[in-house]
Design a protein around this motif. Sequence first.
Motif, short mmCIF file in Angstrom:
data_model
loop_
_atom_site.label_atom_id
_atom_site.label_comp_id
_atom_site.label_asym_id
_atom_site.label_seq_id
_atom_site.Cartn_x
_atom_site.Cartn_y
_atom_site.Cartn_z
N CYS A 1 0.79 -1.23 0.00
CA CYS A 1 0.00 0.00 0.00
C CYS A 1 0.82 1.28 0.00
CB CYS A 1 -0.94 -0.02 1.20
SG CYS A 1 -2.05 1.37 1.24
N GLN B 1 -8.05 6.27 7.54
CA GLN B 1 -7.60 5.04 6.87
C GLN B 1 -7.76 3.85 7.79
OE1 GLN B 1 -7.19 4.45 3.95
NE2 GLN B 1 -6.93 6.49 3.09
N PRO C 1 -12.11 -4.74 5.81
CA PRO C 1 -11.28 -5.30 4.73
C PRO C 1 -10.58 -6.59 5.12
CG PRO C 1 -10.98 -2.94 4.87
CD PRO C 1 -11.77 -3.33 6.08
N ARG D 1 -0.65 -7.67 7.26
CA ARG D 1 -1.95 -7.28 7.80
C ARG D 1 -2.08 -7.54 9.31
NH1 ARG D 1 -5.22 -3.70 5.53
NH2 ARG D 1 -7.06 -4.75 6.34
N ASP E 1 -12.92 -5.53 1.43
CA ASP E 1 -12.03 -5.32 0.27
C ASP E 1 -11.17 -6.57 0.12
OD1 ASP E 1 -12.84 -2.67 0.13
OD2 ASP E 1 -11.02 -1.86 1.05
N ILE F 1 -7.92 -8.29 -2.32
CA ILE F 1 -6.92 -8.18 -3.40
C ILE F 1 -6.63 -9.58 -3.92
CG2 ILE F 1 -4.53 -7.56 -3.94
CD1 ILE F 1 -4.65 -5.48 -1.70
N PHE G 1 -10.00 -6.19 -6.11
CA PHE G 1 -8.96 -5.57 -6.94
C PHE G 1 -7.90 -6.59 -7.32
CE2 PHE G 1 -10.31 -2.82 -3.41
CZ PHE G 1 -10.94 -1.81 -4.11
N ILE G 2 -7.32 -6.37 -8.50
CA ILE G 2 -6.11 -7.12 -8.84
C ILE G 2 -4.95 -6.35 -8.23
CG2 ILE G 2 -4.54 -7.75 -10.72
CD1 ILE G 2 -6.95 -8.34 -12.46
N TYR G 3 -4.02 -7.06 -7.63
CA TYR G 3 -2.86 -6.41 -7.02
C TYR G 3 -2.17 -5.50 -8.03
CZ TYR G 3 1.94 -5.71 -5.61
OH TYR G 3 3.15 -5.13 -5.33
N SER G 4 -1.83 -4.33 -7.59
CA SER G 4 -1.16 -3.38 -8.46
C SER G 4 0.15 -2.96 -7.78
CB SER G 4 -2.09 -2.17 -8.65
OG SER G 4 -1.47 -1.16 -9.36
N ARG H 1 3.07 -0.90 -6.52
CA ARG H 1 3.29 0.51 -6.25
C ARG H 1 4.75 0.75 -5.94
NH1 ARG H 1 0.98 1.80 -8.98
NH2 ARG H 1 0.41 3.90 -8.45
N1 SAH Z 1 -7.18 1.75 4.97
C1 SAH Z 1 -8.02 0.81 4.38
C2 SAH Z 1 -7.86 0.64 2.90
C3 SAH Z 1 -7.55 1.80 2.04
S1 SAH Z 1 -7.19 1.49 0.37
C4 SAH Z 1 -7.76 -0.52 5.06
O1 SAH Z 1 -6.65 -0.85 5.41
O2 SAH Z 1 -8.66 -1.26 5.20
C5 SAH Z 1 -8.65 0.65 -0.19
C6 SAH Z 1 -8.37 -0.71 -0.72
O3 SAH Z 1 -7.58 -0.67 -1.87
C7 SAH Z 1 -7.62 -1.64 0.21
O4 SAH Z 1 -8.43 -2.19 1.21
C8 SAH Z 1 -7.08 -2.67 -0.71
O5 SAH Z 1 -7.99 -3.73 -0.89
C9 SAH Z 1 -6.94 -1.91 -2.02
N2 SAH Z 1 -5.53 -1.68 -2.35
C10 SAH Z 1 -4.64 -0.95 -1.67
N3 SAH Z 1 -3.42 -1.01 -2.25
C11 SAH Z 1 -3.56 -1.80 -3.33
C12 SAH Z 1 -2.66 -2.27 -4.35
N4 SAH Z 1 -1.38 -1.93 -4.35
N5 SAH Z 1 -3.17 -3.08 -5.32
C13 SAH Z 1 -4.47 -3.44 -5.31
N6 SAH Z 1 -5.35 -3.04 -4.39
C14 SAH Z 1 -4.90 -2.24 -3.40
#
Ligand code: SAH
Length: 474
Positions: free
Chosen positions: A199, A236, A297, A311, A337, A339, A368-371, A373
Amino acid sequence: MNLPNIKEARKRSEKEVLVKRDEYRVPLEMKKQGVGKYYCIYTYGCQMNVHDSENIKAIMEEMGYSLLEEMDEADVIILNTCAIRENAHNKVHGMLGRIKHLKETKEGVITVFCGCMAQEEGIALELKEKFPWVDIVMGTHNFHKLPFYLENTLKTKKQEMEVFSVEGDVIEGIPVKRDSRYKAWINIMYGCDKFCTYCIVPYTRGRQRSRLPEDILREVNDLVSDGYLEVTLLGQNVNAYGKDLDLGYGMADLLRDVAKTGIERVRFVTSHPWDFTDEMIEVIALYKNIMPYIHLPLQSGSTRILEKMGRKYTRDEYRRLFYKIKEMIPNVAITTDIIVGFPGETEEEFMETLDLVDELKYDLAYTFIYSKREGTPASCFEDDTSEEVKKERLQRLNEKINQYARENNEKYLGKVVKVLVEGESDKPGKLMGYTDTMKLVNIDNKKDVIGKIIDVKITEAKTWSLDGEVVDGE
Ligand code: SAH
Ligand code: SF4
Ligand code: F3S
């Protein structure tokens, strides 16, 4: 000029967080700057950004600018960006192309680039080198200084770039122009210290800083006086509220005090499972005006992947928390949420996620598909799963999520539920609003129900929404 730096952004200092009450100001001469001029703002990302945009709108209007929905006639175009996934980037790049085109045909248009993407080292450099025509680049920690950046850029005609990697203060007193007259977002904390390995947020939003309880409660009380019906407490990781303040006052205390203001509806997002206390659950169950809706999440159903994600809970710990919430809060709706395709996720590990979804049957999930960063620990993890496989996993997951969303919605058929009617629906001739449990309901248009919490009978259940009719007597 001040550029962000990812290594700096990772640091968490011991420095005391200051509450600054007179940082935001608009000198008199700047208040006339925008008279007769227009601005428009495009907002991407989470509610935090939506709320920041409400602040930016108020700042612009203090300088005399008027809001436009579209950029064509605007004098100032603001992009409030999100960095959470690659596709968020793509949208913004498309928008920059449109703005450049407009600038070529119209003189004097000012472009402001802000939000989480501006906090990224690579993006800031790209803006400096490849997009020098972007007039102002400002970060998430200093957008309250927008009047000064505008003034400077109008004078110098040069790119103003000020992005701070590290910022430890809480700025109070920034004005807000709320999008709704009935429901309001309230920041209760900024930043995040959790550093989940995938993240970007801890880097773009800085260390966790909680606002003081009295400032939050004053804001809620003012909203009650102004006739607001609903507040959503934003952070957050709201469950960790107050941990950085050392006041012996946490999220359970804040929820209780916000509920006691008498506001009709209290909501909060997002709840990291790690800090969810029993006391919080008890408070939510006790107060009727704290809504029975929890966004919890999961991210993955595999303990090994959860550990790699940083986590700090296992599959079983999550399950236990989920059931405790379901048991203690009657009629609660839980969303999540997830991933898929985190680096190294095997088919078996993905199946563990699917199995858990089958067991917990979420009301809704954002998937979401992992992206990857740049700058996050996971960006260095080996990832040998193809994009194709990841897409296929997402599809399999979404099928299940949709199935349970629909099944959960079907339980509402024939029931009478409370809905805060917010306004017109996307569906022609209908109004829309949300139930206590955050279900979107489209209802037949009827006069004088907008801005009220009314009884609605559910007549049809779909995957993403419910249909209903206003109960007679409303
Ligand atoms: N603070 C919140 C989430 C904020 S971001 C928490 O921790 O629960 C919202 C969502 O985006 C996350 O829960 C995660 O599922 C998704 N996310 C965050 N970074 C990501 C990444 N690099 N690739 C894919 N999904 C991502
Ligand atoms: Fe990101 Fe984790 Fe913080 Fe949520 S808790 S914002 S996923 S680092
Ligand atoms: Fe996006 Fe920043 Fe929110 S990265 S999700 S706008 S905190």
